[in-house]
Design a protein around this motif. Structure first.
Motif, mmCIF file in Angstrom:
data_model
loop_
_atom_site.group_PDB
_atom_site.id
_atom_site.type_symbol
_atom_site.label_atom_id
_atom_site.label_comp_id
_atom_site.label_asym_id
_atom_site.label_seq_id
_atom_site.Cartn_x
_atom_site.Cartn_y
_atom_site.Cartn_z
ATOM 1 N N SER A 70 0.793 -1.337 -0.216
ATOM 2 C CA SER A 70 0.034 0.098 -0.310
ATOM 3 C C SER A 70 0.439 1.346 -0.039
ATOM 4 C CB SER A 70 -1.305 0.000 1.478
ATOM 5 O OG SER A 70 -0.392 0.091 2.363
ATOM 6 N N PRO A 71 0.209 2.350 -0.876
ATOM 7 C CA PRO A 71 1.276 3.624 -0.983
ATOM 8 C C PRO A 71 1.253 4.286 0.616
ATOM 9 C CG PRO A 71 -0.596 3.604 -2.576
ATOM 10 C CD PRO A 71 -0.376 1.940 -1.956
ATOM 11 N N PRO A 72 2.371 5.068 1.063
ATOM 12 C CA PRO A 72 1.353 5.987 1.599
ATOM 13 C C PRO A 72 0.169 6.798 1.338
ATOM 14 C CG PRO A 72 3.733 6.484 1.260
ATOM 15 C CD PRO A 72 2.801 5.320 0.097
ATOM 16 N N LEU A 73 -0.331 7.070 2.741
ATOM 17 C CA LEU A 73 -1.675 8.000 2.177
ATOM 18 C C LEU A 73 -1.469 9.053 2.248
ATOM 19 C CD1 LEU A 73 -4.291 7.399 5.454
ATOM 20 C CD2 LEU A 73 -4.549 6.614 2.886
ATOM 21 N N SER A 74 -1.571 10.834 1.372
ATOM 22 C CA SER A 74 -1.667 11.911 1.298
ATOM 23 C C SER A 74 -0.993 12.857 2.213
ATOM 24 C CB SER A 74 -2.485 12.543 -0.032
ATOM 25 O OG SER A 74 -3.758 12.464 0.654
ATOM 26 N N TYR A 75 -0.670 13.856 1.930
ATOM 27 C CA TYR A 75 -0.446 14.572 3.174
ATOM 28 C C TYR A 75 -1.766 15.274 3.938
ATOM 29 C CZ TYR A 75 0.966 18.817 6.022
ATOM 30 O OH TYR A 75 1.517 19.783 7.321
ATOM 31 N N GLU A 76 -2.565 15.400 3.151
ATOM 32 C CA GLU A 76 -3.789 15.995 3.056
ATOM 33 C C GLU A 76 -4.882 15.019 3.647
ATOM 34 O OE1 GLU A 76 -2.255 15.565 -0.267
ATOM 35 O OE2 GLU A 76 -1.826 18.368 -0.264
ATOM 36 N N LYS A 77 -4.838 13.710 3.414
ATOM 37 C CA LYS A 77 -5.790 13.060 4.198
ATOM 38 C C LYS A 77 -5.017 12.729 5.620
ATOM 39 C CE LYS A 77 -7.840 9.352 2.217
ATOM 40 N NZ LYS A 77 -8.268 8.420 1.286
ATOM 41 N N ILE A 78 -3.775 12.920 5.802
ATOM 42 C CA ILE A 78 -3.850 12.970 7.414
ATOM 43 C C ILE A 78 -3.895 14.031 9.055
ATOM 44 C CG2 ILE A 78 -3.242 10.225 7.237
ATOM 45 C CD1 ILE A 78 0.319 11.745 8.326
ATOM 46 N N THR A 79 -3.062 15.483 7.436
ATOM 47 C CA THR A 79 -2.981 16.455 8.350
ATOM 48 C C THR A 79 -5.219 17.297 8.551
ATOM 49 O OG1 THR A 79 -2.820 17.337 6.892
ATOM 50 C CG2 THR A 79 -0.845 16.835 7.365
ATOM 51 N N VAL A 80 -5.378 17.239 10.018
ATOM 52 C CA VAL A 80 -6.635 17.469 9.626
ATOM 53 C C VAL A 80 -6.447 18.195 11.459
ATOM 54 C CG1 VAL A 80 -8.082 15.872 8.512
ATOM 55 C CG2 VAL A 80 -7.020 15.647 10.952
ATOM 56 N N GLU A 81 -7.267 19.270 11.360
ATOM 57 C CA GLU A 81 -7.019 20.379 12.321
ATOM 58 C C GLU A 81 -7.829 19.972 13.342
ATOM 59 O OE1 GLU A 81 -5.701 23.654 12.980
ATOM 60 O OE2 GLU A 81 -5.211 23.108 11.738
ATOM 61 N N LYS A 82 -8.538 18.992 12.928
ATOM 62 C CA LYS A 82 -10.158 17.815 14.023
ATOM 63 C C LYS A 82 -10.561 17.660 13.152
ATOM 64 C CE LYS A 82 -14.667 20.461 13.939
ATOM 65 N NZ LYS A 82 -15.707 21.005 14.526
ATOM 66 N N LEU A 83 -10.546 16.106 14.839
ATOM 67 C CA LEU A 83 -11.646 14.517 13.861
ATOM 68 C C LEU A 83 -12.447 14.056 13.071
ATOM 69 C CD1 LEU A 83 -10.344 12.715 16.554
ATOM 70 C CD2 LEU A 83 -9.658 12.715 14.780
ATOM 71 N N PRO A 84 -12.910 14.996 12.236
ATOM 72 C CA PRO A 84 -14.402 14.437 11.148
ATOM 73 C C PRO A 84 -15.483 13.759 12.100
ATOM 74 C CG PRO A 84 -12.916 13.036 10.179
ATOM 75 C CD PRO A 84 -11.633 13.989 11.147
ATOM 76 N N ASN A 85 -14.807 12.859 12.238
ATOM 77 C CA ASN A 85 -16.291 12.138 13.277
ATOM 78 C C ASN A 85 -15.680 11.088 14.790
ATOM 79 O OD1 ASN A 85 -18.739 10.315 13.833
ATOM 80 N ND2 ASN A 85 -19.115 9.825 11.594
ATOM 81 N N LEU A 86 -16.209 11.641 15.019
ATOM 82 C CA LEU A 86 -15.416 11.254 16.908
ATOM 83 C C LEU A 86 -16.064 10.026 17.508
ATOM 84 C CD1 LEU A 86 -13.191 11.277 19.283
ATOM 85 C CD2 LEU A 86 -14.853 13.103 20.219
#
Length: 175
Positions: A70-86
């Motif tokens: 599996s290729p690594p996830l993109s930077y945009e996919k793992i850098t978030v300000e807060k969790l989308p669905n806790l």
């Protein structure tokens, strides 16, 4: 200090996130089999959460240190300000921590760690540490010994004036 390795089981990451509220973790590796584990960088709690939401990056254990497909996830996919669905994350963490299949699945953290994370020696000046925190806007700072082994973590809370004064008072007041 709760440290992580470059290769961690999904179950251990889930238990770690469920049992702590730390915002970041130092990541270590063993350069050679007979050497101690040394500091490699840091990874944030939110990044770990985002990794755990992407089951396609989980891999079975291999005999060597390499990872496969599996290729690594993109930077945009793992850098978030807060969790989308806790609530979804809480459900996932419970499943990962209790289901035995996740004891056998691993995540390669190497592509996701901050390898340029700041660290200070164990006997570094408190005043300079405070200046580094303030000028660089840090949230955590890893403390290492002379062999670059992790011995602690300093957070912004550790450097707040009142708790800091309370900790230093016994050393400053003559016995």
């Amino acid at each position: 200090v709760r440290i992580l390795h470059l290769k961690e089981t999904v179950a251990s990451l889930a238990r770690l996130l469920a049992s702590t509220s730390h915002g970041g973790f130092p990541v270590v590796c063993r350069p050679k089999p007979d050497h101690p584990e040394v500091f490699q960088g840091t990874i944030k709690r939110l990044e770990l959460c985002m990794l755990l939401e992407n089951e396609h990056i989980f891999e079975p254990e291999t005999n060597d240190e390499s990872f496969s497909s599996s290729p690594p996830l993109s930077y945009e996919k793992i850098t978030v300000e807060k969790l989308p669905n806790l609530s979804r994350l809480t459900t996932l963490l419970n499943r990962y921590a209790t289901d035995p299949q996740y004891q056998q699945l691993f995540i390669n953290l190497e592509p996701y760690i901050n390898k340029s994370a700041m660290s200070v020696q164990a006997h570094f000046s408190l005043q300079r540490t405070y200046i580094i925190f303030r000028t660089l806007g840090l949230r955590h700072l890893t403390v290492v010994d002379l062999q670059n082994r992790v011995v602690g973590m300093i957070t912004r809370k550790d450097l707040m004036p009142f708790p800091l004064e309370e900790r230093l008072r016994p050393q400053l007041v003559p016995q």
